[in-house]
Design an enzyme around this catalytic site. Structure first.
Site, short mmCIF file in Angstrom:
data_model
loop_
_atom_site.label_atom_id
_atom_site.label_comp_id
_atom_site.label_asym_id
_atom_site.label_seq_id
_atom_site.Cartn_x
_atom_site.Cartn_y
_atom_site.Cartn_z
N SER A 158 3.14 -2.83 -4.22
CA SER A 158 4.61 -3.53 -3.39
C SER A 158 5.39 -2.79 -3.34
O SER A 158 6.27 -1.58 -3.86
CB SER A 158 5.02 -4.38 -4.09
OG SER A 158 6.21 -5.19 -3.74
N GLY A 159 5.84 -2.04 -2.17
CA GLY A 159 6.22 -1.37 -1.32
C GLY A 159 5.29 -0.12 -0.77
O GLY A 159 6.31 0.57 0.03
N THR A 163 1.73 -3.46 4.93
CA THR A 163 2.25 -4.09 5.43
C THR A 163 2.54 -3.17 7.21
O THR A 163 1.69 -3.33 7.91
CB THR A 163 3.44 -4.90 5.35
OG1 THR A 163 2.55 -5.51 4.77
CG2 THR A 163 3.64 -5.78 6.75
N ASN A 209 11.19 -3.90 -2.87
CA ASN A 209 10.27 -3.87 -1.04
C ASN A 209 11.98 -4.75 -0.46
O ASN A 209 11.49 -6.02 -0.83
CB ASN A 209 9.19 -4.06 -0.70
CG ASN A 209 9.28 -4.44 0.59
OD1 ASN A 209 9.85 -3.75 1.39
ND2 ASN A 209 7.48 -4.20 1.08
N SER A 212 9.23 -7.99 1.12
CA SER A 212 7.90 -7.77 0.89
C SER A 212 6.93 -8.59 0.91
O SER A 212 7.47 -10.37 0.56
CB SER A 212 8.33 -7.85 -0.67
OG SER A 212 7.16 -7.44 -1.58
N SER A 213 5.74 -8.54 1.25
CA SER A 213 4.89 -9.58 1.85
C SER A 213 4.75 -10.41 0.64
O SER A 213 4.29 -9.56 -0.10
CB SER A 213 3.76 -9.21 1.73
OG SER A 213 4.24 -8.68 3.50
N GLY A 437 0.34 -6.94 -2.32
CA GLY A 437 1.20 -6.14 -3.29
C GLY A 437 1.65 -6.01 -4.65
O GLY A 437 2.68 -7.65 -5.14
N GLU A 439 3.22 -4.42 -8.77
CA GLU A 439 4.43 -3.98 -8.54
C GLU A 439 4.06 -2.72 -10.14
O GLU A 439 3.56 -3.52 -11.14
CB GLU A 439 5.52 -4.90 -8.68
CG GLU A 439 5.57 -4.95 -7.25
CD GLU A 439 7.35 -5.73 -7.46
OE1 GLU A 439 8.21 -5.80 -9.18
OE2 GLU A 439 8.03 -6.06 -6.09
#
Ligand SMILES: Nc1ncnc2c1ncn2[C@@H]1O[C@H](COP(=O)(O)OP(=O)(O)OP(=O)(O)O)[C@@H](O)[C@H]1O
Length: 474
Positions: A158-159, A163, A209, A212-213, A437, A439
């Site tokens: 994630s982050g 995207t 993020n 974050s999606s 994503g 983490e």
């Protein structure tokens, strides 16, 4: 790749380090499995042979653009190479057909302008510096030349920048696939323009993020026999439903809740909203604002993005009515009812939120109360209605909020898809999978603590790869 070198006295090696993950040094002694190393941080350590890796003394200090050129393709070697390149502002590196992107955490417009797209057009992978445009170009060319549909898999924590990388890939494919205009706006324009809508309802601030999606996305671009984009479909999956009723510090719930609370006063009054701090689904975390983001402006941006993707004004009103209803639903508290093991709304405040939620859902308030405080069990012979205690009623309230929100999200995605338009007769397609994503706070953070993304070009085996990754994440 050369075979692993034998570790002997005087060899240069990498050894695991608790602070910086890997540190380099020179071997002083070898006693069976125990290796004594003088490290470059001036410490001397004794390590087991299994955690010591040879270091390539001849590796260029600026790194290599394709890691298959490295003498040793082990973790410290790969990380050192990415780190050296990152220090020289080279955020992309290949490992054969895989592109690794390291998040620059700053805008690099010169990397993504039209001139760059022109530069990568028709150039074989590896001839120019590693770039998402090169991956997209290669997939487009393979589709045209070999007549095989392609998939590009974007994965990372994630982050890390999935995207952003997906948007670059889509931009390049839109550039190559030309302008197949339908009712004034091209398909590819509509796909790109749907991002703000999907982000308002499917993105949230997480620890890593701010945007974050919280869903997986598979964008399918459909092409005609001349290689022109003729349709597209966005498929989403695994929306994180639990976030609707459970948020922890310093995260936020989905953006749409905050931007609706920051909408113009007449909208806020219409939905009987107010300060986000007064809503249970939002005030479990102390984070309400995002640095550099004005939620009232975001509300207007989302409304115009909805116009662009073909969501009518009435439909937009209905969407926000449901968003507001979910917030009111979360503020209904329950106490013990008159009968044993039964429950009822706690006080006037809870009744107010129940009635408002019912009004916004356009349903009967008593029916809504019953659906929260009672469970209906249907057997072969009869239908039994069982009262729920206050804890169970609160659980059933949260379950309703989650299902309503996820159905709303699916509805929005379907609406976007029908507005973009599908081509049932398309010859080929290129799918870009932006996989959810994960983490990881313990792994993937080595040397510089860099998060990175893998962009993989595939013409087969995508389903297998996805299955493996989903299994790994579960
Ligand atoms: N190539 C890039 N150029 C500039 N900034 C970037 C780039 N990639 C990522 N970023 C920055 O990092 C932030 C996070 O990136 P992004 O949202 O793409 O991550 P993600 O991997 O999709 O995360 P999640 O899985 O949480 O949705 C972006 O908002 C942006 O600020």
């Amino acid at each position: 790749m050369a075979p692993p070198a034998k570790i002997a006295v005087g060899s240069l090696v990498w050894v695991e380090d608790p602070d910086v993950s890997w540190i380099d040094g020179e071997v002083l002694e070898v006693n069976g499995e125990e290796i004594k190393i003088s490290c470059t941080n001036e410490k001397t350590v004794v390590a087991n042979a299994s955690s010591v890796y040879p270091k390539d003394a001849e590796a260029p200090s600026c790194g290599v653009d394709d890691m298959t050129k490295l003498a040793y393709l082990h973790e410290p070697g790969v990380l050192q190479n990415l780190c050296s390149r990152y220090e020289m502002n080279e955020i992309y590196t290949y490992t054969g057909g895989i592109l690794i992107a390291v998040n620059p955490f700053r805008r690099l417009p010169h990397l993504y302008d039209n001139h760059m797209m022109e530069k990568y057009k028709g150039i074989a992978l590896g001839e120019l510096s590693p770039h998402p445009f090169a991956v997209a170009d290669s997939s487009y060319r393979q589709m045209i030349n070999e007549g095989i549909s392609q998939s590009i898999l974007v994965s990372g924590e994630s982050g890390a920048g999935k995207t952003e990388s997906t948007k670059m890939l889509m931009r390049y494919l839109a550039f190559m696939g030309g302008r197949a205009a339908t009712e004034g706006r091209s398909v590819e324009q509509k796909v790109l323009e749907s991002n703000p809508v999907l982000e308002a309802f499917g993105n949230a601030k997480t620890v890593r993020n701010n945007n974050s999606s919280r869903f997986g996305k598979f964008v399918e671009l459909q092409f005609d026999s001349r290689g022109r984009i003729s349709g597209a479909a966005i498929r989403t999956y695994l929306l994180e439903r639990s976030r609707v009723c459970q948020v922890s510090d310093p995260e936020r719930n989905y953006h749409c809740f905050y931007l609706l609370c920051a909408a113009p006063p007449e909208v806020v009054d219409r939905y009987k909203l107010g300060n986000p701090r007064t809503f249970h689904y939002l005030n479990q975390s102390n984070c309400y604002d995002l640095d550099g983001v004005d939620d009232s402006k975001e509300y207007m941006v989302t409304r115009s993005a909805m116009d662009v993707v073909g969501i009518s004004n009435d439909e937009q009103e209905a969407i926000f009515r449901v968003v507001a209803a979910v917030l009111h639903l979360g503020n209904i508290e329950f106490v013990k009812g008159k009968e044993t093991d039964s429950s009822e709304p706690k006080d006037d405040k809870s009744w107010f939120h129940l009635r408002t939620a019912a009004e916004l859902f356009m349903c009967d308030a008593t029916a809504l109360e019953d659906s929260l405080c009672k469970r209906v069990i249907v057997t072969r012979d009869e239908t039994i209605t069982k009262s729920l205690d206050p804890d169970s009623a609160a659980l059933s309230r949260d379950a309703l909020a989650k299902i309503v929100y996820s159905l709303l999200f699916d509805w929005i995605v379907n609406k976007i898809n029908s507005s973009i338009g599908q081509d049932a007769d398309s010859k080929f397609l290129i799918g870009v999978l932006d996989i959810y994503g994960f983490e990881s706070f313990k792994i993937n953070r080595c040397l510089t603590g860099m998060p990175f993304v893998f962009i993989i070009l595939e013409s087969r085996g995508l389903v297998l790869a996805v299955n493996c990754m989903v299994t790994m994440c579960v």
